[in-house]
Design a protein around this motif. Structure first.
Motif, short mmCIF file in Angstrom:
data_model
loop_
_atom_site.label_atom_id
_atom_site.label_comp_id
_atom_site.label_asym_id
_atom_site.label_seq_id
_atom_site.Cartn_x
_atom_site.Cartn_y
_atom_site.Cartn_z
N MET A 146 -13.84 -8.34 4.14
CA MET A 146 -13.44 -9.14 5.30
C MET A 146 -14.39 -8.82 6.45
N SER B 15 -13.34 -4.65 6.77
CA SER B 15 -12.32 -4.17 5.84
C SER B 15 -12.77 -4.52 4.43
N LEU C 60 -6.12 -15.34 4.12
CA LEU C 60 -6.02 -14.42 5.25
C LEU C 60 -4.61 -14.53 5.81
N GLY D 114 -7.09 -4.63 1.71
CA GLY D 114 -7.78 -3.60 2.47
C GLY D 114 -7.10 -3.41 3.81
N PRO D 115 -7.59 -2.50 4.62
CA PRO D 115 -6.96 -2.23 5.92
C PRO D 115 -6.92 -3.46 6.81
N MET D 116 -5.84 -3.60 7.57
CA MET D 116 -5.76 -4.69 8.53
C MET D 116 -6.61 -4.37 9.75
N ALA E 283 -2.00 -7.04 1.24
CA ALA E 283 -3.36 -6.76 1.73
C ALA E 283 -4.22 -6.07 0.68
N LYS F 234 -2.73 -8.87 14.03
CA LYS F 234 -3.71 -8.20 13.18
C LYS F 234 -3.96 -9.12 11.99
N GLU G 11 -5.39 -9.48 7.76
CA GLU G 11 -5.70 -8.83 6.50
C GLU G 11 -6.01 -9.90 5.46
N GLU H 232 -5.98 -11.32 1.50
CA GLU H 232 -5.04 -11.24 0.39
C GLU H 232 -5.39 -12.25 -0.70
N SER I 150 0.84 -1.19 0.00
CA SER I 150 0.00 0.00 0.00
C SER I 150 0.88 1.25 0.00
#
Length: 261
Positions: A183, A191, A135, A232-234, A230, A101, A103, A105, A63
């Motif tokens: 997610m 997310s 994940l 999106g945000p974790m 990722a 955390k 995320e 993928e 990102s």
């Protein structure tokens, strides 16, 4: 300097059992890429000598926003070991993590190796056997995630565990740049994003990895799993959470984060 690298590697290994350590900047320049990967490589050799088996690589920092946050202009990578893989739908005990955390993928399963210092996305596509929803559970051995680029690289890309979905798909006509990801945590969307979050396309991220590893003399191999970054945000994990992700064209993947014992 090798002695210093060995000490940093040992400090990180001990954190798995004893809890997070302060950032490594007392002995590792935050932007010293070569030294950070040297520390990672020391621990990779240590763990493989103990019987752990390398099954692939993970790509991080795909990102642009996160790259800006850490003051870098490139992704990073870490090593995936066989004992990091969780079965789809299984439970990860909270005691096996520190400050995790999660995320979602796109994972690539390679049917051929890639040993080209100039590897392109097309070269990666030709080597992909299947594409899978995944994940990644990231974790840091650095206290409070106060990481620099060198910290996360030395700490094996802040890796911990990963889950692959049960569905296997051929690359074919999949639009991995536009595929949507949602997610969910305990049934609620936590997310969202698309494949474009990975350097514009997951194959772009994988091509960067292939070039980087070939240049280092450690090329991707047939059978490797590649976590491309990722979508999106974790999301920080708390004991008792149920986590699932759906990626358009790839299906779903899930795990439970177990309660404290």
């Amino acid at each position: 300097m090798r002695c210093g690298h060995d000490k940093l590697a040992a400090r990180l290994r001990e954190a798995y059992a004893n809890g997070p350590v302060p950032p490594l900047r007392d002995a590792l320049d935050p932007q010293d890429v070569d030294a950070a990967y040297a520390v990672q490589a020391i621990n990779t050799r240590f763990w493989t000598a103990e019987g752990r088996r390398v099954v692939g690589r993970k790509i991080g920092l795909t990102s642009e926003a996160v790259q800006r946050q850490l003051g870098v202009d490139r992704p990073d990578f870490g090593v995936l070991f066989d004992d990091m893989q969780l079965t789809d739908g299984s439970t990860l005990p909270a005691a096996r993590t520190i400050q995790p955390k999660v995320e979602a993928e796109v994972a690539l399963l390679l049917s051929r190796g890639i040993d080209k210092p100039d590897a392109s996305p097309d070269d990666v596509a030709a080597a992909v056997g299947h594409v899978v929803a995944a994940l990644e559970i990231v974790d840091s051995r650095i206290a409070e995630w106060r990481i620099t680029f060198a910290d996360t690289v030395a700490d094996n890309g802040s890796s911990a565990f990963f889950v692959l979905g049960r569905e296997r798909h051929r690359l074919g006509d999949l639009d991995l740049a536009r595929c949507r990801m949602d997610m969910r945590v305990d049934g609620e969307v936590a997310s969202s994003g698309t494949g474009a979050a990975c350097l514009g396309h997951p194959l772009n991220a994988a091509a960067w990895l292939a070039r980087t590893l070939a240049t280092r003399g450690e090329p991707l191999r047939a059978g490797d799993v590649v976590l491309t970054g990722a979508l999106g945000p974790m999301v920080a994990l708390r004991p008792g959470m149920a986590v699932s992700a759906a990626i358009e064209g790839l299906g779903t993947v899930r795990f439970d984060y177990g309660k404290e014992q």
